[in-house]
Motif scaffolding. Structure first.
Motif, PDB file in Angstrom:
ATOM      1  N   LEU A 189       0.837  -1.198   0.000  1.00 29.99           N
ATOM      2  CA  LEU A 189       0.000   0.000   0.000  1.00 29.99           C
ATOM      3  C   LEU A 189       0.871   1.248   0.000  1.00 29.99           C
ATOM      4  CD1 LEU A 189      -2.525  -1.111   2.780  1.00 29.99           C
ATOM      5  CD2 LEU A 189      -2.918  -1.203   0.314  1.00 29.99           C
ATOM      6  N   SER A 190       0.339   2.327  -0.567  1.00 28.97           N
ATOM      7  CA  SER A 190       1.029   3.607  -0.508  1.00 28.97           C
ATOM      8  C   SER A 190       0.186   4.599   0.281  1.00 28.97           C
ATOM      9  CB  SER A 190       1.304   4.149  -1.916  1.00 28.97           C
ATOM     10  OG  SER A 190       0.094   4.410  -2.609  1.00 28.97           O
ATOM     11  N   PHE A 191       0.864   5.492   0.974  1.00 28.24           N
ATOM     12  CA  PHE A 191       0.219   6.498   1.822  1.00 28.24           C
ATOM     13  C   PHE A 191       0.635   7.866   1.293  1.00 28.24           C
ATOM     14  CE2 PHE A 191       0.634   2.598   4.078  1.00 28.24           C
ATOM     15  CZ  PHE A 191      -0.521   2.479   4.846  1.00 28.24           C
ATOM     16  N   LYS A 192      -0.363   8.641   0.806  1.00 26.08           N
ATOM     17  CA  LYS A 192      -0.053   9.882   0.101  1.00 26.08           C
ATOM     18  C   LYS A 192      -0.942  11.029   0.554  1.00 26.08           C
ATOM     19  CE  LYS A 192       1.483   7.881  -4.298  1.00 26.08           C
ATOM     20  NZ  LYS A 192       1.281   7.911  -5.767  1.00 26.08           N
ATOM     21  N   GLN A 193      -0.465  12.245   0.264  1.00 21.97           N
ATOM     22  CA  GLN A 193      -1.255  13.466   0.362  1.00 21.97           C
ATOM     23  C   GLN A 193      -1.452  13.983  -1.062  1.00 21.97           C
ATOM     24  OE1 GLN A 193      -2.397  15.276   3.098  1.00 21.97           O
ATOM     25  NE2 GLN A 193      -1.649  13.891   4.673  1.00 21.97           N
ATOM     26  N   VAL A 194      -2.700  14.173  -1.493  1.00 24.85           N
ATOM     27  CA  VAL A 194      -2.985  14.653  -2.852  1.00 24.85           C
ATOM     28  C   VAL A 194      -4.008  15.776  -2.792  1.00 24.85           C
ATOM     29  CG1 VAL A 194      -2.444  12.431  -3.934  1.00 24.85           C
ATOM     30  CG2 VAL A 194      -4.790  12.913  -3.202  1.00 24.85           C
ATOM     31  N   MET A 195      -4.011  16.608  -3.803  1.00 26.76           N
ATOM     32  CA  MET A 195      -4.984  17.690  -3.883  1.00 26.76           C
ATOM     33  C   MET A 195      -6.335  17.200  -4.374  1.00 26.76           C
ATOM     34  SD  MET A 195      -3.624  20.323  -2.638  1.00 26.76           S
ATOM     35  CE  MET A 195      -4.927  21.474  -3.085  1.00 26.76           C
ATOM     36  N   SER A 196      -6.318  16.166  -5.249  1.00 26.80           N
ATOM     37  CA  SER A 196      -7.551  15.627  -5.817  1.00 26.80           C
ATOM     38  C   SER A 196      -7.461  14.112  -5.857  1.00 26.80           C
ATOM     39  CB  SER A 196      -7.775  16.171  -7.230  1.00 26.80           C
ATOM     40  OG  SER A 196      -8.833  15.468  -7.873  1.00 26.80           O
TER      41      SER A 196
END
Length: 277
Positions: free
Chosen positions: A218-225
């Motif tokens: 799994l990947s853990f990210k911060q995204v705008m959309s």
């Protein structure tokens, strides 16, 4: 070191809190035990240390049956409970009374930890705040050098600098022949500390995975959309956009967000667990 097979446990013959639970843990690791309120985390720890007894199944710890409460077993297992009740004695008197029960107790380590936690050795236990008492008992627990160390909500009552110091001390103390289980709701306190995640749900351990395996799948990210993520599983609104758990198709490296991962497992259980089958 800990081998549990088909363990079932309930209070006063009422509905089971733990049912047909299997768990096999090896030394040299720090395990984070996560679960909802009332999921049975404390009950599991108490079965492991022999304060509660299974209704069915088996529990073996370091080759011993905890229910026998043999001296050899008790010398090698230490439980730090969430709520602590201490006598009205000085720290040194407490040490003189209780340290002899643990053959590997290291007094130098104990005083070193007190110094790192900024606790005066001359203090009486009952004159200290809850947080200070917790620091004394964390120091005592680690100084026992017990082979199996069980900690139930150890960071409750600690301020932010003390939590940082707790993580530093724990990370530096674990030995190859030791095993530590930390049960907590304050999962952010564990993010950089543990190397295995255990999740207790539906009366069983539904997930038992090393941290590096979780971040591989799994990947853990911060995204705008959310449109930026091809395979999102779970998302939370963040200060800037969204925090997302997604399938790691591109084998990207990301840091485990323990709190978000736990929420993702509870919300999207089947989809998350299917990644590890």
């Amino acid at each position: 070191m800990i081998n549990i097979e088909n363990l079932t446990f309930g209070y006063h013959k009422k509905q089971a809190v733990l049912e047909n639970l299997d768990l096999h843990l090896k030394p040299g690791h720090i395990y984070g035990l996560l679960g909802r309120n009332g999921a049975g985390k404390s009950s599991l720890l108490h079965n492991i240390c022999g304060l509660l007894f299974p209704d069915a199944g088996t529990c073996q710890v370091a080759g011993k049956n905890p229910a026998d409460r043999s001296p050899e077993f008790l010398q090698q297992v230490f439980l730090l409970p969430e709520e602590i009740y201490l006598p009205n004695v000085s720290i040194k008197s407490y040490l003189d009374i209780y340290a002899p029960f643990y053959p590997e107790f290291n007094r130098d380590l104990f005083f070193q930890f007190l110094t790192e936690f900024e606790i005066p050795v001359e203090n009486k236990l009952q004159s200290m705040s809850y947080g200070q008492k917790k620091k004394v008992m964390i120091s005592f627990a680690l100084a026992t050098q017990a082979k199996v160390l069980l900690m139930d909500e150890p960071t409750n009552g600690l301020d932010i600098p003390s939590k940082r110091q707790f993580r530093k001390i724990i990370a530096g103390i674990i030995k190859e022949d030791q095993l530590i289980i930390i049960s907590t709701h304050q999962v952010k306190d564990l993010d950089s500390l543990i190397d295995f995640v255990l999740i207790l749900e539906d009366k069983k351990i539904i997930l038992h995975q090393p941290v590096d395996h979780i971040t591989e799948k799994l990947s853990f990210k911060q995204v705008m959309s959310l449109d930026e993520i091809a395979t999102p599983i779970y998302s939370e609104g963040a200060l800037k956009g969204y925090a997302v758990v997604a399938i790691n198709n591109k084998q990207e490296h990301s840091r485990l967000d323990m709190e978000m991962f736990f929420n993702a497992v509870l919300t999207e259980k089947q989809q998350i667990l299917s990644q590890f089958n």
